[in-house]
Design a protein around this motif. Sequence first.
Motif, PDB file in Angstrom:
ATOM      1  N   THR A   6     -29.581 -54.294 -13.477  1.00  0.00           N
ATOM      2  CA  THR A   6     -28.410 -54.592 -14.312  1.00  0.00           C
ATOM      3  C   THR A   6     -27.100 -54.181 -13.652  1.00  0.00           C
ATOM      4  O   THR A   6     -26.060 -54.172 -14.296  1.00  0.00           O
ATOM      5  CB  THR A   6     -28.529 -53.865 -15.663  1.00  0.00           C
ATOM      6  OG1 THR A   6     -28.618 -52.468 -15.419  1.00  0.00           O
ATOM      7  CG2 THR A   6     -29.735 -54.353 -16.430  1.00  0.00           C
ATOM      8  N   THR A   8     -25.232 -55.736 -11.557  1.00  0.00           N
ATOM      9  CA  THR A   8     -24.235 -56.814 -11.365  1.00  0.00           C
ATOM     10  C   THR A   8     -23.796 -57.449 -12.670  1.00  0.00           C
ATOM     11  O   THR A   8     -22.978 -58.368 -12.660  1.00  0.00           O
ATOM     12  CB  THR A   8     -24.819 -57.903 -10.440  1.00  0.00           C
ATOM     13  OG1 THR A   8     -25.998 -58.414 -11.046  1.00  0.00           O
ATOM     14  CG2 THR A   8     -25.134 -57.346  -9.063  1.00  0.00           C
ATOM     15  N   TRP A   9     -24.340 -56.993 -13.774  1.00  0.00           N
ATOM     16  CA  TRP A   9     -23.992 -57.621 -15.049  1.00  0.00           C
ATOM     17  C   TRP A   9     -22.513 -57.448 -15.406  1.00  0.00           C
ATOM     18  O   TRP A   9     -21.877 -58.366 -15.900  1.00  0.00           O
ATOM     19  CB  TRP A   9     -24.862 -57.051 -16.166  1.00  0.00           C
ATOM     20  CG  TRP A   9     -26.255 -57.584 -16.188  1.00  0.00           C
ATOM     21  CD1 TRP A   9     -26.879 -58.258 -15.182  1.00  0.00           C
ATOM     22  CD2 TRP A   9     -27.179 -57.488 -17.249  1.00  0.00           C
ATOM     23  NE1 TRP A   9     -28.152 -58.579 -15.552  1.00  0.00           N
ATOM     24  CE2 TRP A   9     -28.373 -58.115 -16.833  1.00  0.00           C
ATOM     25  CE3 TRP A   9     -27.156 -56.915 -18.510  1.00  0.00           C
ATOM     26  CZ2 TRP A   9     -29.491 -58.201 -17.630  1.00  0.00           C
ATOM     27  CZ3 TRP A   9     -28.282 -57.007 -19.306  1.00  0.00           C
ATOM     28  CH2 TRP A   9     -29.436 -57.653 -18.876  1.00  0.00           C
ATOM     29  N   SER A  10     -21.984 -56.276 -15.173  1.00  0.00           N
ATOM     30  CA  SER A  10     -20.592 -56.025 -15.569  1.00  0.00           C
ATOM     31  C   SER A  10     -19.628 -56.940 -14.833  1.00  0.00           C
ATOM     32  O   SER A  10     -18.725 -57.523 -15.438  1.00  0.00           O
ATOM     33  CB  SER A  10     -20.220 -54.564 -15.359  1.00  0.00           C
ATOM     34  OG  SER A  10     -20.384 -54.234 -13.992  1.00  0.00           O
ATOM     35  N   ILE A  11     -19.820 -57.101 -13.514  1.00  0.00           N
ATOM     36  CA  ILE A  11     -18.912 -57.968 -12.757  1.00  0.00           C
ATOM     37  C   ILE A  11     -19.119 -59.430 -13.142  1.00  0.00           C
ATOM     38  O   ILE A  11     -18.170 -60.222 -13.183  1.00  0.00           O
ATOM     39  CB  ILE A  11     -19.072 -57.747 -11.228  1.00  0.00           C
ATOM     40  CG1 ILE A  11     -17.953 -58.448 -10.454  1.00  0.00           C
ATOM     41  CG2 ILE A  11     -20.425 -58.219 -10.744  1.00  0.00           C
ATOM     42  CD1 ILE A  11     -16.621 -57.800 -10.634  1.00  0.00           C
ATOM     43  N   THR A  12     -20.344 -59.793 -13.471  1.00  0.00           N
ATOM     44  CA  THR A  12     -20.627 -61.171 -13.888  1.00  0.00           C
ATOM     45  C   THR A  12     -19.951 -61.477 -15.223  1.00  0.00           C
ATOM     46  O   THR A  12     -19.314 -62.528 -15.393  1.00  0.00           O
ATOM     47  CB  THR A  12     -22.148 -61.396 -14.011  1.00  0.00           C
ATOM     48  OG1 THR A  12     -22.765 -61.083 -12.766  1.00  0.00           O
ATOM     49  CG2 THR A  12     -22.462 -62.825 -14.386  1.00  0.00           C
ATOM     50  N   ILE A  13     -20.066 -60.552 -16.170  1.00  0.00           N
ATOM     51  CA  ILE A  13     -19.457 -60.754 -17.488  1.00  0.00           C
ATOM     52  C   ILE A  13     -17.934 -60.771 -17.383  1.00  0.00           C
ATOM     53  O   ILE A  13     -17.257 -61.621 -17.987  1.00  0.00           O
ATOM     54  CB  ILE A  13     -19.951 -59.686 -18.477  1.00  0.00           C
ATOM     55  CG1 ILE A  13     -21.444 -59.901 -18.763  1.00  0.00           C
ATOM     56  CG2 ILE A  13     -19.154 -59.730 -19.775  1.00  0.00           C
ATOM     57  CD1 ILE A  13     -22.087 -58.791 -19.560  1.00  0.00           C
ATOM     58  N   SER A  15     -16.068 -61.550 -14.766  1.00  0.00           N
ATOM     59  CA  SER A  15     -15.614 -62.772 -14.092  1.00  0.00           C
ATOM     60  C   SER A  15     -15.756 -63.978 -15.012  1.00  0.00           C
ATOM     61  O   SER A  15     -14.916 -64.894 -14.990  1.00  0.00           O
ATOM     62  CB  SER A  15     -16.374 -62.986 -12.788  1.00  0.00           C
ATOM     63  OG  SER A  15     -17.740 -63.202 -13.060  1.00  0.00           O
ATOM     64  N   MET A  16     -16.796 -64.016 -15.854  1.00  0.00           N
ATOM     65  CA  MET A  16     -16.971 -65.116 -16.793  1.00  0.00           C
ATOM     66  C   MET A  16     -15.848 -65.117 -17.836  1.00  0.00           C
ATOM     67  O   MET A  16     -15.273 -66.164 -18.147  1.00  0.00           O
ATOM     68  CB  MET A  16     -18.327 -65.004 -17.483  1.00  0.00           C
ATOM     69  CG  MET A  16     -18.594 -66.099 -18.483  1.00  0.00           C
ATOM     70  SD  MET A  16     -20.102 -65.868 -19.405  1.00  0.00           S
ATOM     71  CE  MET A  16     -19.739 -64.369 -20.291  1.00  0.00           C
ATOM     72  N   THR A  19     -12.631 -66.252 -16.175  1.00  0.00           N
ATOM     73  CA  THR A  19     -12.654 -67.692 -15.933  1.00  0.00           C
ATOM     74  C   THR A  19     -12.423 -68.467 -17.221  1.00  0.00           C
ATOM     75  O   THR A  19     -11.654 -69.448 -17.240  1.00  0.00           O
ATOM     76  CB  THR A  19     -14.007 -68.095 -15.311  1.00  0.00           C
ATOM     77  OG1 THR A  19     -14.210 -67.330 -14.124  1.00  0.00           O
ATOM     78  CG2 THR A  19     -14.036 -69.568 -14.974  1.00  0.00           C
TER      79      THR A  19
END
Length: 67
Positions: A6, A8-13, A15-16, A19
């Motif tokens: 987990t 990479t979840w924070s950076i993924t959320i 960035s989403m 965006t």
Amino acid sequence: MPQLDTSTWSITILSMVLTLFIALQLKVSKYKYPEIPEPKSLPSSKKLVPWEEKWTKIYLPLLSPQR
């Protein structure tokens, strides 16, 4: 059973969300809002009512002193 990564979840959320925010801002900025409506000046057509068409005598009040 392997452990779920987990990290990479924070950076993924983040960035989403960023965006989606940018996409929404671009979509809203292209929208043309209607201007504030101004009242129309209608042609004034005065319609005469029956008592304005005839001359009527104006009587003095009954309690007024006689001349």
